[in-house]
Write a protein that holds these residues in place. Structure first.
Motif, PDB file in Angstrom:
ATOM      1  N   ASP A 209      -3.807  16.924 -20.749  1.00  0.00           N
ATOM      2  CA  ASP A 209      -4.792  17.100 -21.803  1.00  0.00           C
ATOM      3  C   ASP A 209      -6.129  17.484 -21.148  1.00  0.00           C
ATOM      4  O   ASP A 209      -6.246  17.510 -19.916  1.00  0.00           O
ATOM      5  CB  ASP A 209      -4.909  15.842 -22.662  1.00  0.00           C
ATOM      6  CG  ASP A 209      -5.425  14.631 -21.888  1.00  0.00           C
ATOM      7  OD1 ASP A 209      -6.182  14.801 -20.916  1.00  0.00           O
ATOM      8  OD2 ASP A 209      -5.068  13.497 -22.271  1.00  0.00           O
ATOM      9  N   THR A 244      -2.663  23.434 -21.704  1.00  0.00           N
ATOM     10  CA  THR A 244      -3.833  22.558 -21.616  1.00  0.00           C
ATOM     11  C   THR A 244      -5.058  23.218 -22.255  1.00  0.00           C
ATOM     12  O   THR A 244      -5.810  22.576 -23.004  1.00  0.00           O
ATOM     13  CB  THR A 244      -4.134  22.213 -20.150  1.00  0.00           C
ATOM     14  OG1 THR A 244      -3.024  21.491 -19.605  1.00  0.00           O
ATOM     15  CG2 THR A 244      -5.393  21.363 -20.029  1.00  0.00           C
ATOM     16  N   ILE A 253      -5.951  16.640 -29.220  1.00  0.00           N
ATOM     17  CA  ILE A 253      -5.897  15.239 -28.826  1.00  0.00           C
ATOM     18  C   ILE A 253      -6.654  14.338 -29.789  1.00  0.00           C
ATOM     19  O   ILE A 253      -6.281  13.203 -30.021  1.00  0.00           O
ATOM     20  CB  ILE A 253      -6.444  15.060 -27.389  1.00  0.00           C
ATOM     21  CG1 ILE A 253      -5.559  15.840 -26.404  1.00  0.00           C
ATOM     22  CG2 ILE A 253      -6.502  13.607 -26.999  1.00  0.00           C
ATOM     23  CD1 ILE A 253      -4.110  15.383 -26.384  1.00  0.00           C
TER      24      ILE A 253
END
Length: 255
Positions: A209, A244, A253
């Protein structure tokens, strides 16, 4: 929820029933479900009937039942795994165009690896993994990557537990597994020839992430002896970096 004589709540009994279905067992009779769950036959028939009425199970003409579309619909609404899969798919397709074997995306679920997507060519080599399938965390290249970057407490728990072999070459010695996890963190990928099947090699890289945490493993499964390790790792790392960046751009996220 009311408990059964065994102490299970209704929710626990429903989960036990649903867990009897897998890729090799998609249709079952209520009696077969009762036998596999250990639940009373009458209770199982009643619960299965309610699940059919709600659409979570579907009844076949011969009297067996299977997972219903309603359950699939509910489990995919807002699923983080589905969101991650959607973000990763274009990059998985890039890998697949290069590798032309099997490309997989997996996430950690307790002490197992859960595969949430797989792309394969028609003539691809051997691979036992399936979408929504699981493997022990210490066995596959994806699991090794996820374990290497997991919480130290989880690593120690896995190292302390029996490491059951999936193939003759699965790492089952805790000392060797600890060394392997250290190597993965050092070189940035897992190389696992024969760990699942003797004829195949898994190569996996972490998907991070924007804060550096590992959220998934991106892997390929290749016929043993045709790995071209440096080139394959380069393709995987480039795709993982793209995922990512997409996670960062989409603010995935924080959702």
């Amino acid at each position: 929820m009311a408990n059964s004589q065994s102490g299970d709540s209704m929710v626990q009994r429903i989960v036990r029933i649903l867990e009897t279905f897998d890729g090799a067992r998609t249709n079952q009779t209520p009696s077969e479900i009762a036998r596999r769950t250990g639940l009373p036959v009458l209770s199982t028939h009643r619960i299965v009937g309610e699940l059919v009425t709600s659409g979570l199970l579907e009844r076949e003409e011969q009297g067996s039942v299977r997972i219903g579309l309603k359950l699939w619909e509910l489990t995919t609404r807002g699923s983080r795994a589905l969101g991650l899969r959607q973000l990763a798919m274009p990059f998985m397709a890039d890998v697949q165009r290069e590798i032309r074997e099997h490309t997989q995306l997996a996430v950690l679920d307790e002490h197992e690896v859960l595969f949430i997507e797989r792309l394969s060519d028609r003539d691809s080599g051997a691979n036992i993994t399936k979408v929504a399938g699981r493997l022990p965390i210490h066995a596959s290249s994806s699991g090794l990557v996820l374990l290497a970057h997991s919480d130290p407490a989880l690593q120690e728990a896995v190292l302390a537990a029996p490491l059951k072999p999936v193939s003759a070459e699965t790492i089952t010695d805790p000392r060797l597994l600890r060394d392997k996890l250290h190597e993965i963190r050092r070189i940035g990928y897992a190389f696992a020839p024969g760990s699942i099947e003797s004829v195949s090699t898994g190569i996996a890289v972490p998907v991070k992430d924007p804060f550096g945490g590992v959220v998934a493993a991106l892997s390929v499964v290749l016929p043993r002896g045709s790995e071209h390790e440096p080139a394959t790792v380069r393709v995987l790392k480039q795709a993982a970096a793209g995922i990512t960046q997409t996670i960062r751009d989409s603010n995935f996220i924080s959702h």
